[in-house]
Motif scaffolding. Structure first.
Motif, PDB file in Angstrom:
ATOM      1  N   UNK A 189     -40.843   4.394  77.142  1.00  0.00           N
ATOM      2  CA  UNK A 189     -40.452   4.023  75.635  1.00  0.00           C
ATOM      3  C   UNK A 189     -39.778   5.422  75.126  1.00  0.00           C
ATOM      4  N   UNK A 190     -40.288   6.313  75.486  1.00  0.00           N
ATOM      5  CA  UNK A 190     -39.477   7.519  74.855  1.00  0.00           C
ATOM      6  C   UNK A 190     -38.131   7.514  75.149  1.00  0.00           C
ATOM      7  N   UNK A 191     -37.841   7.387  76.547  1.00  0.00           N
ATOM      8  CA  UNK A 191     -36.326   7.231  76.946  1.00  0.00           C
ATOM      9  C   UNK A 191     -35.641   6.274  76.443  1.00  0.00           C
ATOM     10  N   UNK A 192     -36.271   4.984  76.041  1.00  0.00           N
ATOM     11  CA  UNK A 192     -35.586   3.992  75.264  1.00  0.00           C
ATOM     12  C   UNK A 192     -35.205   4.360  73.826  1.00  0.00           C
ATOM     13  N   UNK A 195     -32.398   6.467  73.923  1.00  0.00           N
ATOM     14  CA  UNK A 195     -30.890   5.988  74.032  1.00  0.00           C
ATOM     15  C   UNK A 195     -30.620   5.241  72.807  1.00  0.00           C
ATOM     16  N   UNK A 196     -31.380   5.048  72.006  1.00  0.00           N
ATOM     17  CA  UNK A 196     -31.110   4.311  70.734  1.00  0.00           C
ATOM     18  C   UNK A 196     -30.514   5.180  69.848  1.00  0.00           C
ATOM     19  N   UNK A 197     -30.601   6.287  69.982  1.00  0.00           N
ATOM     20  CA  UNK A 197     -29.975   7.374  69.192  1.00  0.00           C
ATOM     21  C   UNK A 197     -30.706   7.636  67.782  1.00  0.00           C
ATOM     22  N   UNK A 198     -29.617   8.047  67.010  1.00  0.00           N
ATOM     23  CA  UNK A 198     -29.909   8.099  65.610  1.00  0.00           C
ATOM     24  C   UNK A 198     -30.210   7.027  64.770  1.00  0.00           C
ATOM     25  N   UNK A 199     -29.931   6.101  65.310  1.00  0.00           N
ATOM     26  CA  UNK A 199     -29.878   4.805  64.471  1.00  0.00           C
ATOM     27  C   UNK A 199     -31.371   4.447  63.953  1.00  0.00           C
ATOM     28  N   UNK A 200     -32.127   5.101  64.943  1.00  0.00           N
ATOM     29  CA  UNK A 200     -33.606   4.830  64.556  1.00  0.00           C
ATOM     30  C   UNK A 200     -34.413   5.952  63.652  1.00  0.00           C
ATOM     31  N   UNK A 201     -33.512   6.998  63.612  1.00  0.00           N
ATOM     32  CA  UNK A 201     -34.104   8.265  62.976  1.00  0.00           C
ATOM     33  C   UNK A 201     -34.711   7.927  61.622  1.00  0.00           C
ATOM     34  N   UNK A 202     -34.206   6.664  60.832  1.00  0.00           N
ATOM     35  CA  UNK A 202     -34.735   6.781  59.498  1.00  0.00           C
ATOM     36  C   UNK A 202     -35.912   5.873  59.609  1.00  0.00           C
ATOM     37  N   UNK A 206     -44.078   6.742  66.062  1.00  0.00           N
ATOM     38  CA  UNK A 206     -44.968   7.549  67.083  1.00  0.00           C
ATOM     39  C   UNK A 206     -45.382   6.608  67.962  1.00  0.00           C
ATOM     40  N   UNK A 207     -45.161   6.419  69.218  1.00  0.00           N
ATOM     41  CA  UNK A 207     -45.819   6.032  70.182  1.00  0.00           C
ATOM     42  C   UNK A 207     -47.193   6.244  70.366  1.00  0.00           C
TER      43      UNK A 207
END
Length: 322
Positions: A189-192, A195-202, A206-207
């Motif tokens: 999941x962390x790796x996934x 790859x999603x990059x910064x688009x998820x930063x918002x 936390x897994x």
DNA sequence: TTGTGTTTTATTGCCTCC
DNA sequence: GGAGGCAATAAAACACAA
């Protein structure tokens, strides 16, 4: 000698050496304190030398033998202080009576004494001693029964202990497997998310096991096997924290500052009762270590996607541990 | 025969019951 | 207070190995 009137011959002899035998009991003449005050309790005697120490081995036979009867009489009366054992017949008779009733009422005592040619006191003493022997035997029997029962329970208990240990280690083993899988999934999941990059930063997520670092993870897994409570609860507090809506609240801070997770999570480590056992299982293998079982479809245990590759037996054990 | 352990008979002292 | 029961004990009788 006729049972019941064993001393009719000697009685007759003593009363009238030439008269025919009668059924007159011996004690009426010989042992009654009123008529024979010279005979104290020490003079209570059996007139049959069972051990062969008497005249020709039998006092009765001695009297039957005319040639040495007087000799035996002399020998007999010259040992007034000697204890004499009861004859086999007398004992047999008394035993029979004892079997019927081990207590002796006065009437029965008198009758027995009369029939056996003994003093009532002798009969009473015999019953007294017989009761004591019976009690001793009974105690021995009771002890044997209790001892056998104890040994059986002990063996049973030891078997249960062995079984318990076996099950415990099985559970620990399975837990380790689950943890390893969880860890791998977390990495994926962390790796996934990487790859999603910064688009998820918002929307940072936390897994579940994110907060469990490599070190902590291994710590937890080693703990599960070794059943060390503090470390488990430590890992748990981190994980709970990650899901907790009060992630940064005072309680959490306090827990962290306290440095002892048992502050909020303090399972009993003893394993002496079923309740404690249950607590131990739950604290050792709390829900956060497992996927939500109700979300897992066990309808097809061979379906590796949802059974983690465990067999049906594993699932059963798992469910039990859960 | 003798020494020793066990069994049996009997006593003693205490307790309970009537 | 006497009778009877019980536990503890003594001592005789008995069994048995050496």
């Amino acid at each position: 000698m006729a049972a019941g009137r064993p001393f009719s011959d000697i009685t007759t002899f003593l009363r009238n050496q030439t008269a025919p035998p009668t059924s007159q009991p011996l004690d009426s003449l010989f042992l009654s304190s009123s008529t024979a005050p010279f005979l104290g309790s020490r003079s209570m005697m059996s007139f049959e030398g069972e051990g062969g120490k008497g005249c020709n081995g039998s006092f009765f036979r001695a009297f039957d033998l005319d040639e040495n009867g007087d000799e035996c009489m002399d020998e007999y009366f010259h040992q007034p202080e000697k204890k004499r054992r009861l004859s086999a017949n007398q004992v047999q008779f008394l035993e029979k009576s004892f079997e019927e009733e081990n207590k002796l009422e006065p009437e029965r005592k008198t009758k027995l004494a009369k029939d056996l040619g003994l003093q009532p006191r002798q009969v009473a003493i015999w019953f007294q001693n017989r009761r004591a022997r019976w009690k001793t035997k009974q105690l021995e029997k009771d002890y044997e029964i209790l001892h056998e029962s104890f040994e059986s329970l002990k063996a049973n208990y030891e078997n249960l202990l062995r079984e318990k240990d076996k099950l415990k280690s099985e559970v620990a083993h399975l837990s380790e497997k689950v943890l390893a899988r969880e860890k791998e999934e977390g990495k994926l999941k962390q790796a996934e998310s990487g790859t999603k990059g910064l688009q998820d930063q918002e929307q940072p997520q936390r897994p579940i096991l994110d907060s469990v670092s490599e070190g902590e993870g291994s710590k937890v897994s080693s703990v599960v096997g070794g059943c060390k409570q503090e470390d488990i609860s430590s890992a748990r507090s981190d994980i709970l924290d990650s899901d907790s809506p009060h992630y940064a609240d005072g309680v959490h801070s306090a827990v962290l500052e306290h440095g002892d997770s048992s502050y909020v999570f303090e399972p009993d480590q003893s394993d002496t009762s079923q309740d404690e056992e249950d607590n131990l299982s739950k604290s050792l293998y709390p829900s956060y270590l497992f996927p939500k079982l109700e979300d897992v479809d066990y309808s097809d245990p061979t379906e590796s996607s949802c059974n983690f590759g465990f067999s049906e037996e594993d699932h059963a054990l798992w469910t039990w541990a859960y």
